[in-house]
Write a protein that holds these residues in place. Structure first.
Motif, PDB file in Angstrom:
ATOM      1  N   THR A 258      41.994  -0.681   8.095  1.00  0.00           N
ATOM      2  CA  THR A 258      43.060  -1.307   8.881  1.00  0.00           C
ATOM      3  C   THR A 258      43.436  -2.692   8.353  1.00  0.00           C
ATOM      4  O   THR A 258      44.603  -2.996   8.124  1.00  0.00           O
ATOM      5  CB  THR A 258      42.622  -1.445  10.351  1.00  0.00           C
ATOM      6  N   LYS A 259      42.438  -3.535   8.122  1.00  0.00           N
ATOM      7  CA  LYS A 259      42.730  -4.922   7.740  1.00  0.00           C
ATOM      8  C   LYS A 259      42.926  -5.097   6.236  1.00  0.00           C
ATOM      9  O   LYS A 259      43.819  -5.824   5.794  1.00  0.00           O
ATOM     10  CB  LYS A 259      41.608  -5.836   8.234  1.00  0.00           C
ATOM     11  N   PHE A 260      42.041  -4.456   5.458  1.00  0.00           N
ATOM     12  CA  PHE A 260      42.073  -4.667   4.010  1.00  0.00           C
ATOM     13  C   PHE A 260      42.177  -3.332   3.273  1.00  0.00           C
ATOM     14  O   PHE A 260      41.417  -2.408   3.561  1.00  0.00           O
ATOM     15  CB  PHE A 260      40.800  -5.393   3.544  1.00  0.00           C
ATOM     16  N   PRO A 261      43.094  -3.213   2.312  1.00  0.00           N
ATOM     17  CA  PRO A 261      43.147  -2.002   1.498  1.00  0.00           C
ATOM     18  C   PRO A 261      41.932  -1.938   0.572  1.00  0.00           C
ATOM     19  O   PRO A 261      41.511  -2.957   0.018  1.00  0.00           O
ATOM     20  CB  PRO A 261      44.446  -2.168   0.699  1.00  0.00           C
ATOM     21  N   ILE A 262      41.349  -0.745   0.438  1.00  0.00           N
ATOM     22  CA  ILE A 262      40.184  -0.581  -0.438  1.00  0.00           C
ATOM     23  C   ILE A 262      40.693  -0.222  -1.833  1.00  0.00           C
ATOM     24  O   ILE A 262      40.767   0.946  -2.216  1.00  0.00           O
ATOM     25  CB  ILE A 262      39.229   0.503   0.114  1.00  0.00           C
ATOM     26  N   ARG A 263      41.050  -1.257  -2.606  1.00  0.00           N
ATOM     27  CA  ARG A 263      41.634  -1.057  -3.932  1.00  0.00           C
ATOM     28  C   ARG A 263      40.601  -1.141  -5.050  1.00  0.00           C
ATOM     29  O   ARG A 263      40.800  -0.607  -6.142  1.00  0.00           O
ATOM     30  CB  ARG A 263      42.716  -2.107  -4.198  1.00  0.00           C
ATOM     31  N   THR A 264      39.504  -1.850  -4.814  1.00  0.00           N
ATOM     32  CA  THR A 264      38.464  -2.028  -5.831  1.00  0.00           C
ATOM     33  C   THR A 264      37.107  -1.783  -5.190  1.00  0.00           C
ATOM     34  O   THR A 264      36.969  -1.831  -3.953  1.00  0.00           O
ATOM     35  CB  THR A 264      38.496  -3.459  -6.402  1.00  0.00           C
ATOM     36  N   PRO A 265      36.070  -1.580  -5.995  1.00  0.00           N
ATOM     37  CA  PRO A 265      34.725  -1.389  -5.421  1.00  0.00           C
ATOM     38  C   PRO A 265      34.271  -2.571  -4.568  1.00  0.00           C
ATOM     39  O   PRO A 265      33.551  -2.384  -3.581  1.00  0.00           O
ATOM     40  CB  PRO A 265      33.851  -1.236  -6.670  1.00  0.00           C
ATOM     41  N   ASP A 266      34.706  -3.786  -4.924  1.00  0.00           N
ATOM     42  CA  ASP A 266      34.282  -4.960  -4.154  1.00  0.00           C
ATOM     43  C   ASP A 266      34.947  -5.062  -2.789  1.00  0.00           C
ATOM     44  O   ASP A 266      34.479  -5.799  -1.919  1.00  0.00           O
ATOM     45  CB  ASP A 266      34.573  -6.233  -4.959  1.00  0.00           C
ATOM     46  N   ASP A 267      36.025  -4.304  -2.589  1.00  0.00           N
ATOM     47  CA  ASP A 267      36.732  -4.378  -1.306  1.00  0.00           C
ATOM     48  C   ASP A 267      35.937  -3.778  -0.150  1.00  0.00           C
ATOM     49  O   ASP A 267      36.240  -4.047   1.019  1.00  0.00           O
ATOM     50  CB  ASP A 267      38.090  -3.674  -1.413  1.00  0.00           C
ATOM     51  N   PHE A 268      34.924  -2.964  -0.472  1.00  0.00           N
ATOM     52  CA  PHE A 268      34.080  -2.414   0.595  1.00  0.00           C
ATOM     53  C   PHE A 268      33.381  -3.536   1.363  1.00  0.00           C
ATOM     54  O   PHE A 268      33.081  -3.406   2.548  1.00  0.00           O
ATOM     55  CB  PHE A 268      33.036  -1.454   0.011  1.00  0.00           C
ATOM     56  N   LYS A 269      33.137  -4.660   0.676  1.00  0.00           N
ATOM     57  CA  LYS A 269      32.423  -5.771   1.313  1.00  0.00           C
ATOM     58  C   LYS A 269      33.275  -6.452   2.383  1.00  0.00           C
ATOM     59  O   LYS A 269      32.751  -7.059   3.315  1.00  0.00           O
ATOM     60  CB  LYS A 269      32.043  -6.816   0.257  1.00  0.00           C
ATOM     61  N   ASN A 270      34.581  -6.355   2.227  1.00  0.00           N
ATOM     62  CA  ASN A 270      35.481  -7.086   3.120  1.00  0.00           C
ATOM     63  C   ASN A 270      35.731  -6.392   4.456  1.00  0.00           C
ATOM     64  O   ASN A 270      36.165  -7.029   5.418  1.00  0.00           O
ATOM     65  CB  ASN A 270      36.828  -7.319   2.423  1.00  0.00           C
ATOM     66  N   SER A 271      35.498  -5.085   4.494  1.00  0.00           N
ATOM     67  CA  SER A 271      35.793  -4.315   5.704  1.00  0.00           C
ATOM     68  C   SER A 271      34.537  -4.037   6.517  1.00  0.00           C
ATOM     69  O   SER A 271      33.428  -3.948   5.966  1.00  0.00           O
ATOM     70  CB  SER A 271      36.466  -2.991   5.326  1.00  0.00           C
TER      71      SER A 271
END
Length: 444
Positions: A258-271
């Motif tokens: 919802t908040k952050f698109p999962i575009r890279t492997p590091d994006d998992f940390k943001n959600s």
């Protein structure tokens, strides 16, 4: 006088015909059961001589076929149906069921007093009877594979058992989530259930092999493994006290946020990922830097809507069925995980059913499984398109980013072998089968 002699001669001819003719009535239930298993992948039970003898009897019993149809049926009975169209496979499979497996309606009365399952017996106003097997599932009625169960599996089982066995489903989580349904099966409140990938893993830990991150790249690989290991998968379930009636699937799952698109492997940390899928999913998410929050299925929707969590992994039909598509903004369609699904019955109940019914049920359901999964995939594809049309944005990783994600997740494969979910030998066999398939189908 001449008339009496003619009648005697006719009777003698009929006796000679039935004694001299090989038919399915001359085959034992064990022979018919073995042949049914042969046609669904159990290739080691019959010698070539036994197969020839049984096939001959089956062909002769299939009356009313044209010479061309008999030739085609003979081909079907060899198990080589790769050049058959789906309607042809269905046609000749039905002939096999009707002539070799189906309980004759006139013999149904023989099963009126099966020991141990009289509590399941229901007598109709007309005096007819059936045995009602109760099953629970999270899947909502009329949606996805639950709809296919209602349209294909339920009437099919009722037909091949001549109305003896009826599956009564409690849909939409009315019996709780997968964990609750398994508990109700253990205390005999339910005889079976239809499970998501998590429920399949809870019932049979070896099913974690099918759900390992990035194990499969496409449907053809999934079907190749199933074609080789379907009998083994049944044995795994039996070891844990369950009979696998239907091997279905959820499909490949996608990543929603919802908040952050999962575009890279590091994006998992943001959600903030929720997980209702058990320890395997939880470990996968931790391996990519996420801090997953375990939540039971009934609380999933509220957790997303209130902002407690803002990302999850699921099949598209679940996102549509729960209306999560109205909340989620981003969808990454990478094949991070394949999720099986299925219908199981406790061995305690299964063992009490008549052998004739069990053979007919097993053959019928196994024969339609591949097409069943195909239809599940079509439903999921429609859901994906509907969500994109609604406004959900697709985001993708580059091949290099996918490779990095795989590298971070590969240790999970060996870790769960060490935890005892499956053996290292099982994992090695899966890898070998996939390597074999990929070598045969390598793009030139």
């Amino acid at each position: 006088m001449k008339c009496n002699n003619l009648i005697k001669l006719l009777c003698l001819c009929l006796v000679v015909f039935f004694i001299g003719s090989t038919s399915t009535f001359a085959l034992t239930l064990q022979e018919r059961a073995k042949y049914a298993r042969f046609l669904t992948g159990y290739t080691g039970e019959l010698t070539p001589q036994e197969r020839e003898k049984i096939a001959k009897a089956l062909i002769e019993s299939a009356t009313g076929l044209t010479p061309q149809e008999k030739t085609k049926y003979a081909k079907f009975l060899t198990g080589s149906t790769s050049n058959f169209t789906p309607p042809e496979r269905e046609k000749y499979s039905n002939i096999f069921i009707e002539t070799a497996l189906m309980i004759p309606p006139q013999e149904k009365a023989n099963y009126a007093n099966i020991p141990g399952v009289q509590n399941l017996k229901k007598v109709k106003p007309n005096g007819d009877f059936l045995y009602v097997v109760k099953l629970g599932t999270l899947a909502p009625e009329g949606v996805g594979w639950a709809a296919l169960i209602k349209e294909i599996v339920n009437p099919g089982i009722l037909k091949v058992t001549s109305g003896l066995i009826y599956l009564n489903w409690y849909y939409g989580g009315t019996m709780g989530d997968d964990q609750d349904i398994l508990a109700k099966m253990r205390n005999q409140q339910l005889q079976g259930g239809g499970f998501s990938g998590q429920g399949m893993l809870m019932a049979c830990p070896e099913m974690a092999l099918m759900q390992l991150p990035f194990m499969f790249e496409n449907y053809d690989e999934v079907e190749y493994v199933y074609s080789k290991l379907r009998p083994r998968i049944s044995q795994w379930f039996e070891k844990h006290g369950y009979h696998l009636v239907l091997l279905a699937e959820q499909d490949f799952d996608q990543v929603y946020s919802t908040k952050f698109p999962i575009r890279t492997p590091d994006d998992f940390k943001n959600s903030r990922f929720l997980t209702w899928y058990g320890l395997l999913e939880e470990r996968v998410l931790k391996s990519v830097g996420a801090s997953p929050l375990p939540i039971r299925v009934p609380e999933v929707a509220a957790s997303i809507r209130t902002g407690v969590c803002d990302a999850f992994i699921s099949p598209s039909i679940w996102a549509v069925g729960t209306q999560m598509y109205t909340v989620m903004k981003y969808l990454n369609p990478m094949h991070i995980r394949y999720s099986p699904a299925g219908g199981v019955i406790t061995m305690q109940t299964w063992n009490l059913l008549p052998e004739e019914a069990k053979v007919a049920i097993d053959y019928f359901v196994t024969s339609i499984e591949k097409d069943f999964r195909r239809q599940v995939r079509e439903s999921n594809e429609k859901c994906l398109k509907a969500m994109y049309k609604y406004g959900m944005k697709e985001v993708k990783m580059t091949p290099a980013e996918i490779d990095l994600l795989k590298k971070r997740l590969m240790p999970v494969w060996d870790e769960f072998a060490e935890k005892g979910y499956y053996t290292k030998a099982d994992l090695a066999e899966f890898k070998a089968l996939l390597a074999e398939y990929r070598a045969k189908n390598k793009k030139k």
